[in-house]
Design a protein around this motif. Sequence first.
Motif, PDB file in Angstrom:
ATOM      1  N   MET A   1       9.366  -8.091  -0.108  1.00  0.00           N
ATOM      2  CA  MET A   1       9.612  -6.880  -0.878  1.00  0.00           C
ATOM      3  C   MET A   1       8.375  -5.977  -0.809  1.00  0.00           C
ATOM      4  N   SER A   2       8.606  -4.727  -0.487  1.00  0.00           N
ATOM      5  CA  SER A   2       7.481  -3.802  -0.361  1.00  0.00           C
ATOM      6  C   SER A   2       6.904  -3.474  -1.736  1.00  0.00           C
ATOM      7  N   LYS A   3       5.612  -3.277  -1.744  1.00  0.00           N
ATOM      8  CA  LYS A   3       4.920  -2.949  -2.984  1.00  0.00           C
ATOM      9  C   LYS A   3       5.173  -1.485  -3.341  1.00  0.00           C
ATOM     10  N   THR A   4       5.454  -1.212  -4.632  1.00  0.00           N
ATOM     11  CA  THR A   4       5.680   0.160  -5.075  1.00  0.00           C
ATOM     12  C   THR A   4       4.373   0.931  -5.006  1.00  0.00           C
ATOM     13  N   PRO A   5       4.368   2.119  -4.390  1.00  0.00           N
ATOM     14  CA  PRO A   5       3.139   2.910  -4.305  1.00  0.00           C
ATOM     15  C   PRO A   5       2.567   3.193  -5.690  1.00  0.00           C
ATOM     16  N   TRP A   6       1.250   3.249  -5.789  1.00  0.00           N
ATOM     17  CA  TRP A   6       0.581   3.472  -7.068  1.00  0.00           C
ATOM     18  C   TRP A   6       0.994   4.782  -7.721  1.00  0.00           C
ATOM     19  N   TRP A   7       1.293   5.784  -6.901  1.00  0.00           N
ATOM     20  CA  TRP A   7       1.614   7.093  -7.470  1.00  0.00           C
ATOM     21  C   TRP A   7       3.038   7.161  -8.024  1.00  0.00           C
ATOM     22  N   CYS A   8       3.818   6.115  -7.830  1.00  0.00           N
ATOM     23  CA  CYS A   8       5.174   6.062  -8.383  1.00  0.00           C
ATOM     24  C   CYS A   8       5.220   5.490  -9.799  1.00  0.00           C
ATOM     25  N   ARG A   9       4.088   5.065 -10.303  1.00  0.00           N
ATOM     26  CA  ARG A   9       4.082   4.434 -11.617  1.00  0.00           C
ATOM     27  C   ARG A   9       4.493   5.430 -12.700  1.00  0.00           C
TER      28      ARG A   9
ATOM     29  N   ASP B   1       1.624  12.881   2.342  1.00  0.00           N
ATOM     30  CA  ASP B   1       2.898  13.310   2.923  1.00  0.00           C
ATOM     31  C   ASP B   1       4.077  12.552   2.310  1.00  0.00           C
ATOM     32  N   ALA B   2       3.856  11.295   1.958  1.00  0.00           N
ATOM     33  CA  ALA B   2       4.924  10.509   1.314  1.00  0.00           C
ATOM     34  C   ALA B   2       5.239  11.076  -0.069  1.00  0.00           C
ATOM     35  N   ILE B   3       4.205  11.466  -0.808  1.00  0.00           N
ATOM     36  CA  ILE B   3       4.432  12.078  -2.122  1.00  0.00           C
ATOM     37  C   ILE B   3       5.168  13.404  -1.958  1.00  0.00           C
ATOM     38  N   ARG B   4       4.760  14.163  -0.979  1.00  0.00           N
ATOM     39  CA  ARG B   4       5.390  15.463  -0.743  1.00  0.00           C
ATOM     40  C   ARG B   4       6.892  15.302  -0.481  1.00  0.00           C
ATOM     41  N   GLU B   5       7.240  14.387   0.399  1.00  0.00           N
ATOM     42  CA  GLU B   5       8.644  14.155   0.716  1.00  0.00           C
ATOM     43  C   GLU B   5       9.425  13.714  -0.523  1.00  0.00           C
TER      44      GLU B   5
END
Length: 221
Positions: A1-9, A59-63
């Motif tokens: 399972m991929s780790k949730t990006p920190w900025w998604c918290r 770029d991931a946050i932007r999308e």
Amino acid sequence: MSKTPWWCRRDRGIWEIRGEPRRFLHSELMCWVALDRAQRMTGLLEPDDGGRRWRTEADAIRETLLADGWNSRVGAFTQYLGGEELDAAALMIPLVGFLPPTHPKVRSTIDAIERQLVDERGLVRRYIPDEGVDGVAGGEGSFLICTFWLSQALAAAGEVERAKRYFDRACGYANDLGLLAEEVDTGTGRLLGNFPQAFSHVGLVHAARELDRAQSAAVAG
């Protein structure tokens, strides 16, 4: 399972809401700002692969924000991802360079905020208080920094006259020493909240600078 990006918290956002934590658009936008600015600075730092990693993450946050922060039914970027509520903090999208101030989605967001968050005095509320989001009942005043954000965004988009109207209204609530509070009571016009409020004055300075730039460009053009 991929780790949730920190900025998604999930958090409680710029306004420190007392409801359930959410993925607030402004919070993730500021994560984008941090990574974007860090990547731009890589030429001033010791060579490493940080710049590439930061740009990939930015770029991931932007999308994500373009896909989930925008609500086509509302016609605006919303308070939190997947939501429908408006928040004046979305005005930071053009102010931090995430999208151009003349971008159709930015212009649509500005128009939606004008329709729904501007009070009868012509000042901007930060959002519509709701127990589901804020965790408490009751109303509140309009926020002067939000009014200055709207003025700045309009000026950046070339809407000088509209921008100046909001700017002048907000400045009109300064006291005899030129000081501003945090909020203005919608009914009475009395100053509310922290006083003097530094953020209100910071908003004034940024809006004034953008207005001056826009007016100079209009004259030159």
